[in-house]
Design a protein around this motif. Structure first.
Motif: not given
Ligand SMILES: [Zn+2]
Length: 343
Positions: A72-84
């Motif tokens: 399992x190499x799932x990596x969820x990138x923090x996006x601008x939208x996720x921070x907003x």
């Protein structure tokens, strides 16, 4: 940052890592950068199929934090939208996010002060704390920090002391503190109009500038906070600034307002001078009289309607940032002085 008063206790951590153009402080998040690098390296090893890459995948058992042999190499990138999104769902910090994104607010202009970044870092942190509503008012002590105290205002003693109340809602502070802030911002506009109409050659800092009650030249008159007599008695006949151009048969009534978050969308002020405008048109036989609202909220939000007023008055865009900065500094000063805090 906390130790050096650049970030207030309980202020939004999410805003630290949001770009300044959307209302954040624009810092890089080291954890995100590190995870991103790891994901890039992992992709490199896993997608190449030369024996050396395959050997590396088999051999890697946690010597470096790539964990290549794991499934399992799932990596969820923090996006601008996720921070907003993270900002918007916070019960306290999310309130400012909500008003910043109202239809009548210009987000880009409202974040000018952050993008320009000319304030001292301590002042910037303090203004963000005011916007985040984490300044220690009685309401904050009682309901957020759960202290057993009265939540009523230090000054008027009758209304709940929340940050909006201190910033714009207290009847005791209104005639001195709020009026001073309102006049400071109005002076910036007045000075520019005086310059544009050839009344002034030199500019002074707005807080030193003292507008004359009337300036007149070549059929143009600029009034500052002066009652103007018309045929009828109207309730509101004392606009912040009146530019009366009898040569071109027009007048502009400038109505300044520095409301708080809650009142930022109320438009009744815009209608306050309608009767006066009609009378003025009649008395001076003008072809057009416009009421131009200039509204910047006490915590720096710029209303879209302000652009129309600025364009009509041919005021330079940079004046918006000057007005915004003057408002924010005055608000910070009110909060510091009234709550006795260091900023
Ligand atoms: Zn009060």
């Amino acid at each position: 940052m906390k130790e050096n008063h650049m970030h207030y206790p309980h202020a939004s951590m999410t805003r630290l890592y949001l770009p300044r153009r959307v209302g954040g402080k624009g810092l890089l998040n080291l954890a995100d950068l590190c995870r991103g690098q790891e994901a890039g390296l992992r992709d490199y090893f896993l997608k190449k199929d030369l024996p050396i890459h395959q050997a590396a995948v088999r051999a890697n058992k946690g010597y470096i934090p790539l964990f290549l042999s794991e499934e399992d190499h799932r990596f969820e990138k923090t996006t601008l939208q996720s921070r907003l999104d993270e900002w918007s769902v916070k019960s306290l910090h999310g309130r400012f996010h909500a008003v910043l994104h109202k239809d009548n607010i210009d987000v880009e202009a409202s974040t000018t002060w952050l993008r320009e970044g000319t304030l001292f870092p301590e002042m910037e942190g303090f203004i963000l704390a005011i916007q985040d509503q984490v300044v220690a008012t009685n309401n904050y002590w009682k309901y957020i920090l759960k202290e057993n105290i009265s939540d009523k205002c230090h000054f008027c003693g009758t209304i709940t002391e929340c940050i909006q109340h201190i910033v714009d809602g207290c009847p005791v502070l209104s005639y001195s503190k709020y009026l001073h802030r309102h006049n400071n911002v109005t002076k910036i506009i007045h000075q520019q109009l005086a310059k544009d109409n050839g009344f002034l050659r030199e500019e002074s800092p707005h807080f030193k500038y003292q507008p004359a009650w009337i300036l007149k030249k070549d059929g143009v008159k600029i009034y500052w906070d002066e009652p103007i007599a018309t045929d009828h008695t109207v309730t509101h006949n004392q606009p912040d600034i009146l530019v009366l151009d009898q040569k071109n048969k027009r007048a502009d009534i400038i109505d300044m307002a520095v409301p708080n978050n809650k009142n930022v969308s109320k438009t009744e002020k815009i209608w306050k001078y309608q009767d006066f405008a009609i009378d003025l048109k009649h008395v001076y036989q003008l072809e057009s009289v416009r009421v131009l609202p200039v509204v910047i909220s006490a915590n720096g939000l710029v209303l879209k309607v302000l652009h129309r007023s600025f364009e009509h008055l041919r005021l330079p865009k940079k004046l918006i940032s000057q007005c915004q900065k003057a408002t924010l500094l005055a608000t910070a000063c009110i909060v510091q002085k009234t709550l006795g805090m260091a900023g």
